[in-house]
Structures are given as structure tokens and as C-alpha cells.
Design a protein around this motif. Structure first.
Motif, PDB file in Angstrom:
ATOM      1  N   TYR A 181       0.851  -1.193   0.000  1.00 42.35           N
ATOM      2  CA  TYR A 181       0.000   0.000   0.000  1.00 42.35           C
ATOM      3  C   TYR A 181       0.887   1.244   0.000  1.00 42.35           C
ATOM      4  N   ASN A 182       0.347   2.362  -0.472  1.00 39.50           N
ATOM      5  CA  ASN A 182       1.091   3.642  -0.502  1.00 39.50           C
ATOM      6  C   ASN A 182       2.319   3.587  -1.407  1.00 39.50           C
ATOM      7  N   ASN A 183       2.227   2.808  -2.491  1.00 44.51           N
ATOM      8  CA  ASN A 183       3.368   2.706  -3.418  1.00 44.51           C
ATOM      9  C   ASN A 183       2.817   2.636  -4.843  1.00 44.51           C
ATOM     10  N   LEU A 184       2.677   3.783  -5.497  1.00 45.33           N
ATOM     11  CA  LEU A 184       2.047   3.825  -6.820  1.00 45.33           C
ATOM     12  C   LEU A 184       2.912   3.164  -7.891  1.00 45.33           C
ATOM     13  N   SER A 185       4.240   3.262  -7.767  1.00 43.26           N
ATOM     14  CA  SER A 185       5.051   2.664  -8.839  1.00 43.26           C
ATOM     15  C   SER A 185       4.898   1.151  -8.849  1.00 43.26           C
ATOM     16  N   ALA A 186       4.671   0.554  -7.678  1.00 43.31           N
ATOM     17  CA  ALA A 186       4.450  -0.908  -7.651  1.00 43.31           C
ATOM     18  C   ALA A 186       3.196  -1.251  -8.454  1.00 43.31           C
ATOM     19  N   GLU A 188       1.887   0.626 -10.950  1.00 39.10           N
ATOM     20  CA  GLU A 188       2.203   0.863 -12.371  1.00 39.10           C
ATOM     21  C   GLU A 188       3.007  -0.302 -12.964  1.00 39.10           C
ATOM     22  N   ASN A 189       3.999  -0.777 -12.208  1.00 39.19           N
ATOM     23  CA  ASN A 189       4.803  -1.918 -12.698  1.00 39.19           C
ATOM     24  C   ASN A 189       3.947  -3.156 -12.913  1.00 39.19           C
ATOM     25  N   ALA A 190       3.025  -3.415 -11.982  1.00 37.26           N
ATOM     26  CA  ALA A 190       2.180  -4.613 -12.096  1.00 37.26           C
ATOM     27  C   ALA A 190       1.379  -4.569 -13.395  1.00 37.26           C
ATOM     28  N   PHE A 191       0.848  -3.396 -13.723  1.00 38.36           N
ATOM     29  CA  PHE A 191       0.096  -3.288 -14.980  1.00 38.36           C
ATOM     30  C   PHE A 191       1.031  -3.457 -16.178  1.00 38.36           C
ATOM     31  N   MET A 192       2.227  -2.857 -16.077  1.00 36.97           N
ATOM     32  CA  MET A 192       3.166  -2.959 -17.217  1.00 36.97           C
ATOM     33  C   MET A 192       3.562  -4.409 -17.455  1.00 36.97           C
ATOM     34  N   GLN A 193       3.756  -5.171 -16.368  1.00 44.09           N
ATOM     35  CA  GLN A 193       4.218  -6.556 -16.502  1.00 44.09           C
ATOM     36  C   GLN A 193       3.107  -7.542 -16.857  1.00 44.09           C
ATOM     37  N   LEU A 214      -3.067   5.562   6.916  1.00 46.13           N
ATOM     38  CA  LEU A 214      -3.618   6.674   6.151  1.00 46.13           C
ATOM     39  C   LEU A 214      -2.923   6.756   4.790  1.00 46.13           C
ATOM     40  N   PRO A 215      -3.666   7.061   3.738  1.00 42.39           N
ATOM     41  CA  PRO A 215      -3.057   7.148   2.407  1.00 42.39           C
ATOM     42  C   PRO A 215      -2.142   8.373   2.306  1.00 42.39           C
ATOM     43  N   ASP A 216      -1.006   8.220   1.609  1.00 41.16           N
ATOM     44  CA  ASP A 216      -0.167   9.382   1.293  1.00 41.16           C
ATOM     45  C   ASP A 216      -1.003  10.340   0.447  1.00 41.16           C
ATOM     46  N   ASP A 217      -0.681  11.622   0.510  1.00 41.89           N
ATOM     47  CA  ASP A 217      -1.355  12.591  -0.371  1.00 41.89           C
ATOM     48  C   ASP A 217      -1.226  12.134  -1.828  1.00 41.89           C
ATOM     49  N   GLY A 218      -2.337  12.118  -2.526  1.00 39.64           N
ATOM     50  CA  GLY A 218      -2.318  11.784  -3.957  1.00 39.64           C
ATOM     51  C   GLY A 218      -2.365  10.302  -4.248  1.00 39.64           C
ATOM     52  N   TYR A 219      -2.296   9.471  -3.215  1.00 37.75           N
ATOM     53  CA  TYR A 219      -2.234   8.010  -3.481  1.00 37.75           C
ATOM     54  C   TYR A 219      -3.539   7.504  -4.104  1.00 37.75           C
ATOM     55  N   LEU A 220      -4.655   7.825  -3.491  1.00 41.71           N
ATOM     56  CA  LEU A 220      -5.939   7.324  -4.023  1.00 41.71           C
ATOM     57  C   LEU A 220      -6.211   7.915  -5.410  1.00 41.71           C
ATOM     58  N   GLU A 221      -5.857   9.200  -5.569  1.00 40.06           N
ATOM     59  CA  GLU A 221      -6.002   9.813  -6.899  1.00 40.06           C
ATOM     60  C   GLU A 221      -5.134   9.064  -7.916  1.00 40.06           C
ATOM     61  N   GLY A 222      -3.962   8.651  -7.472  1.00 35.62           N
ATOM     62  CA  GLY A 222      -3.050   7.909  -8.366  1.00 35.62           C
ATOM     63  C   GLY A 222      -3.644   6.574  -8.783  1.00 35.62           C
ATOM     64  N   LEU A 223      -4.293   5.889  -7.849  1.00 32.53           N
ATOM     65  CA  LEU A 223      -4.911   4.598  -8.192  1.00 32.53           C
ATOM     66  C   LEU A 223      -6.011   4.811  -9.233  1.00 32.53           C
ATOM     67  N   ARG A 224      -6.751   5.886  -9.057  1.00 31.50           N
ATOM     68  CA  ARG A 224      -7.832   6.203 -10.003  1.00 31.50           C
ATOM     69  C   ARG A 224      -7.249   6.409 -11.427  1.00 31.50           C
ATOM     70  N   LYS A 225      -6.174   7.181 -11.497  1.00 33.84           N
ATOM     71  CA  LYS A 225      -5.552   7.477 -12.796  1.00 33.84           C
ATOM     72  C   LYS A 225      -5.021   6.195 -13.454  1.00 33.84           C
ATOM     73  N   ILE A 226      -4.372   5.348 -12.658  1.00 31.73           N
ATOM     74  CA  ILE A 226      -3.785   4.109 -13.211  1.00 31.73           C
ATOM     75  C   ILE A 226      -4.896   3.206 -13.743  1.00 31.73           C
ATOM     76  N   CYS A 227      -6.004   3.136 -13.013  1.00 30.64           N
ATOM     77  CA  CYS A 227      -7.128   2.296 -13.488  1.00 30.64           C
ATOM     78  C   CYS A 227      -7.689   2.861 -14.788  1.00 30.64           C
ATOM     79  N   ASP A 228      -7.856   4.169 -14.860  1.00 30.63           N
ATOM     80  CA  ASP A 228      -8.372   4.779 -16.099  1.00 30.63           C
ATOM     81  C   ASP A 228      -7.436   4.500 -17.259  1.00 30.63           C
ATOM     82  N   HIS A 229      -6.147   4.616 -16.995  1.00 31.90           N
ATOM     83  CA  HIS A 229      -5.152   4.439 -18.067  1.00 31.90           C
ATOM     84  C   HIS A 229      -5.113   3.000 -18.564  1.00 31.90           C
ATOM     85  N   ASN A 230      -5.476   2.052 -17.694  1.00 30.17           N
ATOM     86  CA  ASN A 230      -5.355   0.625 -18.054  1.00 30.17           C
ATOM     87  C   ASN A 230      -6.699  -0.078 -18.209  1.00 30.17           C
TER      88      ASN A 230
END
Ligand code: KE4
Length: 425
Positions: A181-186, A188-193, A214-230
Motif C-alpha cells: 500500500y502507498n506505493n504507486l510505482s508498484a 504501475e509496474n504490475a500493470f506494465m508486466q 492513512l493514504p499518502d497525499d495523492g495516493y488514491l487519486e493515483g490509483l484512479r488514474k492508473i485504473c483509467d489508463h489501463n
């Protein structure tokens, strides 16, 4: 022998571990679990007539405290019309209309009977809608005892130090990707792989089954963006946070709107309930309209609907969120101050009426941080509190809840109890 011990001895002969849900066995805090004979307001009365200020609140549903008169009256009135119809009933429509109105992501909703059923159904629906099998969950998050989600689960399984449950076939577990949790690059990598694509991400937006994170600032927004992108669905498991952190849950509080939401606890007013909802085009994949099957004998049960509607209406009318936030802050800051005065390293994450307790030098940002917190200290605190009339969740990997029935005097009594505990650490 006291009543709870006697009841526990009888229970252990015929109920595995003597309990109907593992965390109630007190295995990670030791001692014999007390049995409750009555719950009222912010207090439990045990089988041995001990009165306890309750910070478990039956794991979340009791946001108005126990046995609120308006909830009790709603159940009593529904009872005069029968306990279960097996046909659609008017209260199911009213409940659905309330949920569609107050939860931002919910255009359509279906009732079920537990949070587990709700999350299980969102996973099946996401797979059916996207045609993909893989799902992402996060280490330490618990979404109920769903086969494909009991992979490095938090809550009960974690409490037993058994992150993977027996009985889950390897073929199921390999469809679930478990990330920190709280690691957006992980993520992103999972989707790339992933060659075959990923159907969905399911997340407790504020993980509350490995303590409170508690989520880091921007974390939940980041998950939303990654889902939209993929082209993956974002599922918020708001079984715990829904209607508690805001009327519309974390998605109202943060403005991050998932595609599907799992709900439960508060919407049953203490009776068995679950619900899941989201975008109409996704929900219409459900039988009898679409190809994804989901069902339940007692789904939309009239007693649970009456209790849940009363509970939700009470929230809509009273909007207690500022008061709950203040009580939560008062408690969290008070505990931190007392621990600091006794040079005890502690983290007390708090949001609204939820707070966690980690004996840890550093902020807890994910499951690994939670695991290295001092569980022995927690056990000492739990036992001290219990013998002084304060009932904390019986595991360092759970979250404390405050209800609208908790008064300032309860908070100050609780802080006094913590003060005595820390003075003897
Ligand atoms: P139920 O099936 O227990 O109604 O809900 C499962 C569930 C799903 N999602 C989240 C975020 C949850 O917290 C839960 C259940 N929460 C636990 C407490 N950590 C229930 C207590 C228990 O298992 O006895």
C-alpha cells in the motif's frame, strides 16, 4: 469460575475455538474472551456484569452506539410485518434510493448479507465486465474471507500470523497480485508486466485491518488514474469506512470516485447486511439482466433494511462527523501526549471516529511497518485497559471506533486509563 469462563469452556466443546469469528478469541492479546450479555450506548455489559467503554462498536456498525432507540423502534415496527419475505419489499427500494443519493459512485446497488459477500461480488462483477481475471489487492488489507482475497489478508488471518489461509488453491491465489500500500510505482509496474491485463484494483481506501493506515497525499487519486489508463475497475472496499468517515464515505471525503463500492456494517444498523454498487453499466452485468450471477436468500431482509434505513437517516439528520472528528482528535492527541511523557514510542493515526495504536518509532505507512510494531506493548495496554473498564479491539491489527454515544467524560476516563497503563510500562 466466572460466567465468561464457563460459557467459553462450553463454547469450545462445540464451536471451533469457542467463537463464531476468530478475532473474538483474544488469541493475540491472551486471556479468556469475555462474553457480552448487553450492549447499550457506548458500553458493553459482560456476562460477569463488568461495564466496559466500547471502542470496537461491533467492528463498526454501532456508529450511533448500541441499541439506539430509533434503530430499536424501526426493528420492532418491521417485526410486526414479518421477518423475511423472499420477495422484493418496499424497504429495499428505500434503502437503494438512499445509497444512490449519498454514495458518489453508486448509480445502482444490490443488497447482500455481509461485507464478504459484497467484496466477493464486486470481484466477480469486475472480472465478468472486463473479461480479465487478475486482480490487485494490497498487503494488510482485509476484504472478508473471500478465497481470492485471503491472500496475505490482514485482520483475523494476520492476527494468527498466518497471512495466507489454508484451503485456498494455488490456482486461485495466482490470480491475485498483492502489492504494498502507498506505493504507486508498484501498481504501475504490475500493470506494465501483466500481459493478460488486470480486471480491477480492490483497496480499503484507509486500510483498517492491519491497524489504521492513512493514504499518502495523492495516493488514491493515483490509483484512479492508473485504473483509467489501463481500463481496469477501481473498487473501494468501504465496508468499514463507508458512512463513518463521511456520509458518502472516503469517496465523498477525498473526491476520488471508484467504479464499484463494497458496503456493509453501518447500513445494517447491527443486523446482518452487505451491499455493493457502482456504475449502472457495470451493475447491469448482474443477473437477471446480465451474465454475472449473484444471489442471496436473505438479501434485502426487511429487518436489516429497517435498522439500516433508521441508522442512515439518523446520520443524514444529525451529521455527527465534526463531533466524531473532534472526539477522535482528542483521544489520539491525548494518547500521543501521555506516551511521549513516558518516553514510549507510539503512533496514533486517526481519521474521524477511527484511530489506531502502533508501538512504533516511525509512522506506519504500510503492512510491513505495521508488522514490526511492538505487539507485546499492545497486549499489555489491552489487558490493562480491559481490567480498568475500557475495551480496545483485541488485536494490534484492528482499528478503534468511536460512536456518537461516546461522551467527553468517556474520552477523559479512557485517557486516564492509558495514563495509568503507560506509567507502568
Ligand atoms: P463481514 O463479512 O465480516 O461482514 O465483512 C468483511 C469485511 C470486508 N471489508 C472490510 C474492510 C472489513 O473490515 C470487513 C470485516 N471487518 C472485520 C474487522 N476487522 C470484522 C470482524 C470479524 O471478522 O469478526
Amino acid at each position: 469460575m466466572n460466567q465468561s469462563q464457563e460459557l467459553f469452556d462450553r463454547a469450545k466443546k462445540i464451536i471451533p475455538g469457542g467463537v463464531n469469528s476468530p478475532v473474538r478469541a483474544f488469541r493475540s492479546v491472551g486471556g479468556t474472551p469475555f462474553f457480552t450479555k448487553q450492549a447499550k450506548g457506548a458500553r458493553l455489559t459482560t456476562a460477569d456484569d463488568n461495564e466496559l467503554i466500547d471502542y470496537v462498536c461491533t467492528w463498526g456498525p454501532a456508529i450511533h452506539g448500541h441499541d439506539h432507540p430509533l434503530v430499536r423502534e424501526a426493528i420492532a415496527s418491521a417485526l410486526t410485518r414479518g421477518t423475511s419475505f423472499g420477495t422484493p419489499g418496499p424497504d429495499e427500494v428505500e434503502m437503494a434510493e438512499i445509497l444512490v443519493k449519498i454514495v458518489p459512485s453508486v448509480e445502482k446497488v444490490r443488497m447482500c448479507n455481509s461485507g464478504t459477500e459484497a467484496t466477493m461480488s464486486t470481484i466477480r462483477l469486475a472480472r465478468g465486465f472486463t473479461g480479465k481475471s487478475k486482480i490487485i489487492k494490497f498487503a494488510g488489507c482485509y476484504h472478508g474471507h473471500v478465497d481470492s482475497l485471503l491472500v496475505k489478508a490482514g485482520s483475523g488471518a494476520l492476527t494468527f500470523g498466518n497471512p495466507d489461509s489454508a484451503g485456498i488453491p494455488e490456482s486461485f491465489a495466482k490470480e491475485t497480485i498483492v502489492l504494498p500500500y502507498n506505493n504507486l510505482s508498484a501498481v504501475e509496474n504490475a500493470f506494465m508486466q501483466s500481459e493478460e491485463g488486470i480486471a480491477a484494483i480492490i483497496v480499503e481506501p484507509y486500510p483498517a485491518n492491519c491497524g489504521l493506515i492513512l493514504p499518502d497525499d495523492g495516493y488514491l487519486e493515483g490509483l484512479r488514474k492508473i485504473c483509467d489508463h489501463n481500463q481496469a475497475l477501481l473498487i473501494f472496499d468501504e465496508v468499514m469506512t463507508g458512512f463513518r468517515l463521511a456520509l458518502g464515505g472516503v469517496q465523498e471525503k477525498t473526491g476520488v470516485t471508484p467504479d464499484l463500492t463494497a458496503m456493509g456494517k453501518i447500513i445494517g444498523g447491527g443486523l446482518p447486511v452487505g451491499a455493493f454498487g457502482g456504475k449502472g453499466e457495470v451493475m447491469d452485468f448482474l443477473a437477471p439482466l446480465g451474465p454475472v450471477y449473484q444471489a442471496g436468500t436473505l438479501s434485502g431482509n426487511p429487518l436489516a433494511m429497517a435498522a439500516g434505513i433508521a441508522s442512515l437517516k439518523l446520520l443524514q439528520e444529525s451529521m455527527p462527523y465534526d463531533r466524531l472528528e473532534n472526539l477522535g482528535k482528542q483521544l489520539a492527541l491525548g494518547v500521543q501526549e501521555i506516551a511521549h511523557e513516558n518516553s514510549i514510542p507510539i503512533q496514533v493515526p486517526q481519521v474521524g471516529s477511527m484511530y489506531g495504536i502502533f508501538f512504533n518509532e516511525n509512522p506506519v505507512r504500510n503492512f510491513e511497518d505495521a508488522l514490526i510494531s511492538d505487539a507485546e506493548h499492545f497486549k499489555k495496554l489491552f489487558q490493562h485497559c480491559l481490567s480498568n473498564g475500557v475495551y480496545l479491539p483485541p488485536s494490534p491489527f484492528e482499528t478503534n471506533f468511536i460512536s456518537t454515544a461516546h461522551l467527553d467524560k468517556d474520552i477523559s476516563m479512557t485517557l486516564d486509563t492509558f495514563k495509568n497503563a503507560f506509567a507502568n510500562f
